[in-house]
Design a protein around this motif. Structure first.
Motif, PDB file in Angstrom:
ATOM      1  N   GLN A  88       4.889   4.520 -10.433  1.00  0.00           N
ATOM      2  CA  GLN A  88       5.435   3.354 -11.116  1.00  0.00           C
ATOM      3  C   GLN A  88       6.637   2.804 -10.345  1.00  0.00           C
ATOM      4  N   ARG A  89       7.434   3.711  -9.746  1.00  0.00           N
ATOM      5  CA  ARG A  89       8.569   3.248  -8.939  1.00  0.00           C
ATOM      6  C   ARG A  89       8.086   2.448  -7.733  1.00  0.00           C
ATOM      7  N   VAL A  90       6.993   2.926  -7.127  1.00  0.00           N
ATOM      8  CA  VAL A  90       6.435   2.208  -5.976  1.00  0.00           C
ATOM      9  C   VAL A  90       5.886   0.850  -6.428  1.00  0.00           C
ATOM     10  N   ALA A  91       5.216   0.833  -7.571  1.00  0.00           N
ATOM     11  CA  ALA A  91       4.659  -0.422  -8.083  1.00  0.00           C
ATOM     12  C   ALA A  91       5.778  -1.427  -8.353  1.00  0.00           C
ATOM     13  N   ILE A  92       6.889  -0.951  -8.911  1.00  0.00           N
ATOM     14  CA  ILE A  92       8.022  -1.853  -9.185  1.00  0.00           C
ATOM     15  C   ILE A  92       8.605  -2.355  -7.862  1.00  0.00           C
ATOM     16  N   PHE A 105       2.338  -3.293 -14.482  1.00  0.00           N
ATOM     17  CA  PHE A 105       1.386  -2.930 -15.523  1.00  0.00           C
ATOM     18  C   PHE A 105       1.643  -1.535 -16.085  1.00  0.00           C
ATOM     19  N   GLN A 106       0.896  -1.236 -17.161  1.00  0.00           N
ATOM     20  CA  GLN A 106       0.996   0.058 -17.825  1.00  0.00           C
ATOM     21  C   GLN A 106       0.579   1.190 -16.897  1.00  0.00           C
ATOM     22  N   ASN A 107      -0.528   0.975 -16.197  1.00  0.00           N
ATOM     23  CA  ASN A 107      -1.065   2.038 -15.363  1.00  0.00           C
ATOM     24  C   ASN A 107      -0.823   1.711 -13.888  1.00  0.00           C
ATOM     25  N   PRO A 108       0.189   2.353 -13.259  1.00  0.00           N
ATOM     26  CA  PRO A 108       0.530   1.978 -11.885  1.00  0.00           C
ATOM     27  C   PRO A 108      -0.627   2.174 -10.915  1.00  0.00           C
ATOM     28  N   ASP A 115      15.005   4.840  -4.436  1.00  0.00           N
ATOM     29  CA  ASP A 115      14.992   6.234  -4.053  1.00  0.00           C
ATOM     30  C   ASP A 115      13.592   6.698  -3.665  1.00  0.00           C
ATOM     31  N   LEU A 116      12.978   5.951  -2.746  1.00  0.00           N
ATOM     32  CA  LEU A 116      11.589   6.241  -2.371  1.00  0.00           C
ATOM     33  C   LEU A 116      11.488   6.968  -1.030  1.00  0.00           C
TER      34      LEU A 116
END
Lengths: 280, 274
Positions: A150-154, A90-93, A132-133
Motif C-alpha cells: 500500500q505504501r508503494v501504491a501511494i 484502492f482498497q487492494n494494493p 521509507d521504501l
C-alpha cells in the motif's frame, strides 16, 4: 472556486437500474481532509471515481450535472489528464501495482505522462525517502506485505504530484499496525497541504484527523460537517454508522444527565474530558 | 472438535509459518484468532480442512487424524470462507455460485435450490440472486462467499477476515447470523483484525505472533493484556485505551475494561456523585 465542485451530479452505471449518485452537491476546498462514509452501496466509491474521471470515462453510464476539479470539467477531460490532479488509491494494493520493483512502479505514471527523466529520478528518490521504501528497493511487489504494497501504491500515485489524494478504504486489508502507519502518512500529507478524500467505515480510527465528515445514503449526501457534530446526530444511528465508542458514551451519559464539556472521538479524549468535568 | 498437537509448518522450508502450535476448539465454541499480518492465522485455519498439512505434529478433526482424510471429505464438516472473495467466486450468477457447492456435495437440484433460497434470504441477497458476482461491491461479494459456504451447513464454520468492507449495519447482521449458527450447534472460528467485532461477539480469543500462540483465553482478558496486544501489533480496543487513560487520572478505575457499559458505569461513579 472550490478545488472539487459537484453540481447536481447524478450517475447511473450502464446496465444498472438505479442511480448510484443522485443530484450530489459538494464543494471541497484545498487542504481539507474529507472522510466519506455510509452503508455499503451508498455511492461512496462512485463519488471518488467521479473526482478523477474514472466515472464516466472508464465506468460508463448515464450522467447529469457536472463535476469540476481544479477548474476542469471531468466530462471533458481524460482520466490521464485528471490523474495528475486527483490520484486514487484502492482498497487492494495488489490490484494497483503493475511493475516488478519499487522504483519502476513509482516511475511508471510520470513516464507515461512524458515527464523528463531527470525530474522522474528526483521524484522517485524523494518518495522513496518520504515513504521509507529504501529497504523495499529490491523486493518484488508480490513478496511485500499488504502494508508495504500500500505504501508503494501511494508513492506511485504521489509521483504524479496530484493536488488531491483519494483513498478508497486503503487500510481495510491491513493489520492494525500497518493501518496506523498508512493513516499517519495520509494525515501528514494533509498537513503539508494535500487535499484528502478518504472513504472509511471505521470512524474510530479516522475521525480525529478529518476536518469534515460526509455521510452518504442511497446515492445522496445526507450529512456534511465537522466529525463531532455529524457523529452525535441521530441519523448516524438510523443509518447504522459505526460511531466511535467514546462518542457513544458521551451520548449515553447525556441521557443520564451527565454532560461532558466536549464530544470525544477517542478513548484518551474521553478520559481527559472526564477529568475536566470532575474538576468543575 | 478440532485439535492441533504441536503443529509446525513452513511454506518454503526456511521460514516457519507455524511453530509448535497446540490448540483445542470444542464443539459449539465461538473463537476469534487475532494477530498481525504474517502471524500464521490463515495458515492455521487452512490446517483445519487439510488445505495445508503439518510438517510436524497432528491435526485431529472430530476424533480422526486429518491425514487420513481428503480435503473434499473434511470440507463437508468444515466450511472455510476466504479473505478475498475473488479467490472463491467463479460462476456468472450468485445463484449458480451457491448451487454449485451444494451439487458437488451431492444434493439434488431441488434441495440445492431450496437451500440456496434460504441462505439468500438469511443474508439479504435475494435481490442479487441473478446478478453476476463480479458486478457486485466488495462487501456484497464477501456475503455471496459466506452464503455459498453456509448453504452446506458445516459443523465448523471458519471465516477469514469476514468484516472487511462491511459497514456497521452489515457487521451487526453478520454477528447475529454467526450467533444464530453458533446457537444451533455450529462451531464458529473467525480470523480477524477487527478488535471491536471480537469484543462484542467472541467469548474466546487466541492471539498469535510469528507462528506461535502467545495468548489464549477469555476475550476480555486477552485483549486488555498490554503484553499480548503489543506482541501481536494489535491496537488496543478503544474502551481499553479509555480505561487505561482513566486509570492514570483516577487510580480507582480498572485499566482492564473492554466493554462500553463498563467504562460508562466507571464514569458515572466518578461524575454521578457530584
Amino acid at each position: 472556486m472550490a478545488l472539487i465542485e459537484f453540481s447536481d451530479f447524478s450517475f447511473r452505471y450502464l446496465g444498472s437500474e438505479s442511480l448510484a449518485l443522485r443530484r450530489v452537491n459538494l464543494k471541497v476546498e484545498e487542504g481539507e481532509y474529507l472522510v466519506v462514509t455510509g452503508p455499503s452501496g451508498c455511492g461512496k466509491t462512485t463519488l471518488c471515481r467521479a473526482i478523477n474521471g474514472l466515472v464516466p470515462h472508464f465506468h460508463h453510464g448515464y450522467v447529469a450535472g457536472s463535476v469540476i476539479v481544479n477548474g476542469l470539467d471531468t466530462r471533458e477531460h481524460t482520466v490521464a489528464e485528471m490523474s495528475s490532479i486527483a490520484g486514487l488509491v484502492f482498497q487492494n494494493p495488489a490490484n494497483q501495482l503493475v511493475t516488478l520493483n519499487v522504483e519502476k512502479e513509482i516511475a511508471f505514471g510520470p513516464e507515461n505522462l512524458g515527464i523528463e527523466p531527470s525530474e522522474i529520478r528526483r521524484r522517485v528518490n524523494d518518495l522513496v525517502g518520504l515513504l521509507d521504501l529504501g529497504s523495499l528497493r529490491d523486493k518484488h511487489p508480490h513478496e511485500m506485505s499488504g502494508g508495504e504494497q500500500q505504501r508503494v501504491a501511494i508513492a506511485a500515485v504521489l509521483a504524479l504530484k496530484p493536488k488531491i489524494l483519494i483513498a478508497d478504504e486503503p487500510t481495510s486489508n491491513l493489520d492494525p499496525a500497518s493501518s496506523e502507519m498508512i493513516l499517519t502518512l495520509i494525515a501528514k500529507l494533509n498537513r503539508e497541504g494535500m487535499t484528502v478524500v478518504l472513504i472509511e467505515h471505521r470512524l474510530d480510527i479516522v475521525s480525529k484527523q478529518a476536518s469534515r465528515l460526509v455521510l452518504m445514503n442511497d446515492g445522496e449526501i445526507v450529512m456534511d460537517g465537522p466529525p463531532r457534530i455529524v457523529l452525535t446526530d441521530a441519523r448516524c444511528e438510523e443509518l447504522g454508522i459505526g460511531v466511535p465508542k467514546a462518542t457513544q458514551i458521551y451520548q449515553r451519559l447525556k441521557k443520564r444527565n451527565i454532560e461532558l464539556p466536549r464530544v470525544p472521538l477517542s478513548g484518551e479524549e474521553l478520559a481527559l474530558l472526564v477529568q475536566e468535568a470532575s474538576h468543575r | 472438535m478440532i485439535q492441533l498437537e504441536d503443529v509446525s509448518f513452513s511454506y518454503d522450508g526456511v521460514y516457519s509459518a507455524l511453530v509448535g502450535v497446540s490448540l483445542q476448539i470444542d464443539d459449539g465454541e465461538s473463537v476469534a484468532i487475532m494477530g498481525n499480518n504474517g502471524a500464521g492465522k490463515t495458515t492455521l485455519v487452512k490446517h483445519f480442512n487439510g488445505l495445508l498439512r503439518p510438517d510436524h505434529g497432528r491435526v485431529i478433526v472430530n476424533g480422526v487424524d486429518a491425514r487420513r482424510r481428503s480435503v473434499a471429505e473434511l470440507s463437508k464438516e468444515i466450511g472455510l470462507v476466504w479473505q478475498n472473495p475473488d479467490h472463491q467466486l467463479f460462476l456468472d450468477t450468485v445463484r449458480k455460485e451457491i448451487v454449485f457447492g451444494l451439487r458437488n456435495l451431492g444434493y439434488s437440484a431441488e434441495e440445492a435450490d431450496a437451500r440456496c433460497d434460504m441462505v439468500l434470504k438469511d443474508l439479504h441477497l435475494e435481490e442479487l440472486a441473478e446478478r453476476s458476482p463480479f458486478a457486485l461491491s466488495g462487501g456484497e461479494r464477501k456475503r455471496v462467499c459466506l452464503a455459498s459456504v453456509l448453504a452446506t451447513e458445516p459443523k465448523v464454520l471458519a471465516l477469514d477476515e469476514p468484516t472487511i468492507g462491511q459497514d456497521a449495519g452489515q457487521k451487526l447482521r453478520l454477528a447475529r447470523l454467526l450467533q444464530d449458527m453458533n446457537r444451533k450447534g455450529c462451531t464458529v472460528v473467525v480470523v480477524t483484525h477487527d478488535i471491536e467485532f471480537v469484543i462484542e461477539n467472541f467469548p474466546r480469543t487466541v492471539a498469535m505472533s510469528r507462528g506461535r500462540i502467545v495468548a489464549d483465553g477469555k476475550t476480555s482478558s486477552v485483549l486488555s493484556d498490554s503484553n499480548a496486544i503489543a506482541l501481536c501489533s494489535l491496537s488496543p480496543p478503544q474502551m481499553t485505551v479509555a480505561a487505561q487513560s482513566m486509570n492514570r487520572l483516577f487510580p480507582e478505575v480498572s485499566p482492564r475494561m473492554t466493554a462500553l457499559s463498563e467504562v460508562e458505569e466507571a464514569i458515572v461513579r466518578i461524575l454521578g456523585g457530584r
